[in-house]
Design a protein around this motif. Structure first.
Motif, short mmCIF file in Angstrom:
data_model
loop_
_atom_site.label_atom_id
_atom_site.label_comp_id
_atom_site.label_asym_id
_atom_site.label_seq_id
_atom_site.Cartn_x
_atom_site.Cartn_y
_atom_site.Cartn_z
N LEU A 168 0.86 -1.56 6.23
CA LEU A 168 1.99 -2.46 6.45
C LEU A 168 1.51 -3.90 6.57
CD1 LEU A 168 4.97 -3.05 7.08
CD2 LEU A 168 4.49 -2.46 9.47
N VAL A 169 0.44 -4.10 7.33
CA VAL A 169 -0.12 -5.45 7.49
C VAL A 169 -0.60 -5.99 6.15
CG1 VAL A 169 -1.98 -6.78 8.57
CG2 VAL A 169 -0.75 -5.05 9.89
N LEU A 170 -1.21 -5.12 5.35
CA LEU A 170 -1.72 -5.54 4.04
C LEU A 170 -0.57 -6.00 3.13
CD1 LEU A 170 -4.17 -5.69 2.08
CD2 LEU A 170 -3.62 -3.33 1.40
N VAL A 171 0.53 -5.27 3.14
CA VAL A 171 1.68 -5.64 2.31
C VAL A 171 2.26 -6.97 2.77
CG1 VAL A 171 4.06 -5.01 1.74
CG2 VAL A 171 2.25 -3.29 1.61
N LEU A 211 -9.56 -1.05 -2.94
CA LEU A 211 -8.80 -0.44 -4.03
C LEU A 211 -7.30 -0.71 -3.90
CD1 LEU A 211 -10.55 3.03 -4.47
CD2 LEU A 211 -10.23 1.30 -6.25
N ALA A 212 -6.79 -0.55 -2.68
CA ALA A 212 -5.36 -0.81 -2.46
C ALA A 212 -5.02 -2.25 -2.81
CB ALA A 212 -4.99 -0.50 -1.01
N LEU A 213 -5.88 -3.17 -2.38
CA LEU A 213 -5.61 -4.60 -2.60
C LEU A 213 -5.73 -4.97 -4.07
CD1 LEU A 213 -5.06 -7.38 -1.32
CD2 LEU A 213 -7.52 -7.63 -1.00
N THR A 214 -6.83 -4.60 -4.70
CA THR A 214 -7.08 -5.05 -6.08
C THR A 214 -6.13 -4.39 -7.07
OG1 THR A 214 -8.82 -3.36 -6.29
CG2 THR A 214 -9.50 -5.58 -5.63
N THR A 215 -5.91 -3.08 -6.93
CA THR A 215 -5.02 -2.41 -7.88
C THR A 215 -3.58 -2.88 -7.73
OG1 THR A 215 -4.76 -0.53 -6.37
CG2 THR A 215 -6.48 -0.38 -8.05
N GLY A 216 -3.14 -3.07 -6.48
CA GLY A 216 -1.76 -3.49 -6.25
C GLY A 216 -1.49 -4.88 -6.77
N VAL A 217 -2.35 -5.82 -6.44
CA VAL A 217 -2.14 -7.21 -6.86
C VAL A 217 -2.31 -7.34 -8.38
CG1 VAL A 217 -3.00 -9.57 -6.66
CG2 VAL A 217 -2.78 -8.15 -4.62
N THR A 218 -3.32 -6.68 -8.93
CA THR A 218 -3.57 -6.77 -10.37
C THR A 218 -2.41 -6.18 -11.17
OG1 THR A 218 -5.96 -6.60 -10.00
CG2 THR A 218 -5.16 -6.17 -12.22
N ALA A 219 -1.92 -5.00 -10.76
CA ALA A 219 -0.81 -4.37 -11.47
C ALA A 219 0.44 -5.25 -11.42
CB ALA A 219 -0.51 -3.00 -10.87
N THR A 220 0.71 -5.86 -10.26
CA THR A 220 1.89 -6.71 -10.13
C THR A 220 1.75 -7.97 -10.98
OG1 THR A 220 2.19 -5.91 -7.86
CG2 THR A 220 3.37 -7.91 -8.49
N ALA A 221 0.60 -8.63 -10.89
CA ALA A 221 0.40 -9.88 -11.64
C ALA A 221 0.47 -9.64 -13.15
CB ALA A 221 -0.94 -10.50 -11.25
#
Length: 560
Positions: free
Chosen positions: A262-265, A61-71
């Motif tokens: 932090l590593v994910l970011v 969820l953290a990965l998909t929502t963050g990248v999708t919202a930014t893109a």
């Protein structure tokens, strides 16, 4: 002497809490936390984190929502600027950026939740004539959905206007009119001409803001608490819940989750930067191929239309909060309240004013500190003829690139050890960490662009540097200084995690209260709090625009 030390003091204010806070988060992740019995290196926290039910979903969820919202935010912002550039409606639409940019993320998220929930305003506007519903659909999940689509939408309400503003600021450094004229002369459609000829020059200048949006979207907590799924929640929310739990044993997996965040970011920023290489090669081939590309023009216009839809949803969210705050009876499927009241506003006035007072005090103090440091650094830079490089810009963006959850827990540990946790000083310092970069970035270009002949003329008349700064530079920079202060105040009002951790739950602001009540309180109370959250920054922007006009009404060039 103090002027020469201002860069070092600024660096200490920003770097020390982030560095020590991150270190004090990473050490417990590997078992070192003496205060609760962690005296040796251990991977117990990581094992507990990985064994948590729903952990893979939280990470996804953290990965998909963050990248999708930014893109999507970047895509819509670029599409809007490409479509609307050099058109009369551009200036009209730009005026609506102010309320969207001024409103805190959590306030926009609350308004968006009221808008899109099954019993929300959009469903009411469409029912029953379009949907056939005479009561809210019980099987429709639009808020806190498992895929995090509502979270993506809520983030885009703020990030799209922000990136539009960053693109507009970067456009000032590019000869847009001449570039577009040349591209149009080669047969390119207006929107495609902007995309092919202008955007490649702008993107390097907005790369850091894009990374800041990416880091925020990947690790946001307050918006995720309101719009994101709750079981399991995104990774940052999971870490926050564990940090706030009474069970001290959960600190170790919480620290591991924050370290993983932090590593994910870092991973996503590196991956984004790496993806730029093949994408830029493909774009260069597309640009060199030339020709009038009708499909590309349609896609760009569609992205621009998406940005307008996002902006409209944001404004409806703000309006919806206002309606809920004064609604007495608003039964589904009525499009508008059938009766109105202000009783609840009167009953909650004292409590809301107290929260608003604390919010304003913290915001004003943090802005004053940020302004003093910023002006001192810029004046020192000018007097000593310094030329800050790219590294200085990166240092300013560090608080925006490092996830808050990755170092604020460590900051809280340090504050507890020094006896400062829960104090106004601690909360203001935590806010300054995030306010200072925005104030500096807002004020740096106007300060550096000030015509040096004004100072030279004053010096020729015998004025000393201090008097030149106070009597010449500050009046000329009154509007940029006040706008930078308004930007910093808006940033402070929206801070949730810094207030929560540094305040130890004892400092209550409009943002912390609104997020806390978002789960199940009276919609009218939530609407009132969210409306107050948005009203404070808008008032600050209004003051920033009105004061120079009043002060310098007899001096046309200073009042503009």
């Amino acid at each position: 002497m103090l002027l020469r030390l201002s860069p070092a003091i600024t660096l200490i204010v920003l770097a020390v809490p982030i560095t020590l806070g991150t270190l004090c988060t990473i050490l417990p992740a590997f078992g070192i936390f003496v205060a609760i019995g962690g005296t040796s290196l251990s991977l117990h926290g990581w094992r507990e984190l990985f064994a948590t039910p729903g952990f893979p979903t939280a990470l996804r969820l953290a990965l998909t929502t963050g990248v999708t919202a930014t893109a999507l935010s970047l895509l819509f912002a670029v599409g809007f600027c490409a479509t609307a550039a050099q058109r009369p409606m551009f200036l009209f639409l730009r005026r609506w950026l102010a309320p969207l940019l001024a409103s805190p993320h959590s306030a926009m998220a609350l308004g968006f939740a009221f808008l899109v929930m099954p019993s929300g305003w959009l469903m009411r506007l469409l029912s029953p004539w379009a949907t056939g519903f005479d009561r809210p659909p019980v099987d429709l999940v639009t808020v806190q959905d498992p895929l995090g689509l509502a979270l993506v939408g809520g983030l885009m309400l703020k990030e799209t206007p922000y990136l539009v503003l960053m693109i507009l600021a970067a456009s000032a450094q590019v000869p847009v009119d001449r570039t577009l004229s040349a591209a149009r002369a080669l047969g390119q459609r207006p929107a495609v001409a902007w995309l092919k000829a202008v955007f490649p020059q702008i993107y390097p200048q907005i790369r850091l803001p894009v990374f800041a949006v990416l880091a925020f979207s990947l690790s946001v907590v307050d918006v995720a608490l309101i719009l994101g799924p709750g079981s399991p929640p995104p990774l940052a929310v999971l870490a926050t819940r564990w940090f706030a739990d009474y069970d001290l044993g959960l600190y170790f997996p919480a620290a591991a989750a924050a370290t993983l965040q932090l590593v994910l970011v870092i991973f996503c920023i590196v991956a984004w930067r790496a993806a730029e290489v093949p994408l830029s090669n493909a774009a260069r081939h597309w640009i060199e191929r030339g020709g009038s590309d009708r499909l590309s023009g349609l896609l760009v216009c569609a992205a621009g239309g998406g940005a307008i839809v996002v902006g409209a949803l944001g404004l409806l969210s703000l309006l919806g909060m206002g309606l809920w705050s004064v609604a007495k009876a608003w039964r589904f499927p009525d499009a508008f309240p059938t009766s109105w009241q202000i009783d609840i506003l009167v009953k909650q006035a004292d409590h809301t004013l107290a929260s608003a007072g604390a919010t304003s005090a913290i915001g004003v103090l943090s802005v004053l500190v940020a302004l003093l440091l910023t002006l001192a650094c810029l004046e020192n830079e000018q007097r000593r003829a310094l030329r800050p490089g790219t590294m200085a810009l990166w240092l300013l963006y560090v608080p925006l690139l490092v996830p808050q959850i990755a170092f604020l827990f460590g900051v809280q540990v340090l504050l507890i050890r020094t006896g400062l946790d829960g104090t106004l000083f601690a909360v203001v310092w935590a806010h300054v960490i995030f306010v200072l970069p925005y104030v500096f970035l807002s004020l740096a270009d106007p300060f550096r662009a000030l015509d040096p002949r004004y100072a030279a003329g004053a010096a020729a008349l015998g004025a000393k540097p201090g008097r030149i700064f106070l009597a010449v530079k500050l009046p000329l920079l009154a509007r940029p200084v006040l706008v930078a202060a308004a930007v910093g105040f808006a940033v402070s009002v929206g801070q949730y995690l810094p207030t929560l951790f540094a305040g130890a739950g004892r400092v209550v602001t409009l943002t912390t209260e609104a997020v806390t009540l978002a789960g199940g309180a009276d919609r009218r109370i939530i609407g009132m709090l969210a409306l107050a959250q948005s009203a404070l920054p808008l008032f600050a922007y209004g003051v920033a625009l009105a004061v120079p006009t009043l002060l310098f009404r007899n001096r046309r060039d200073l009042s503009r």
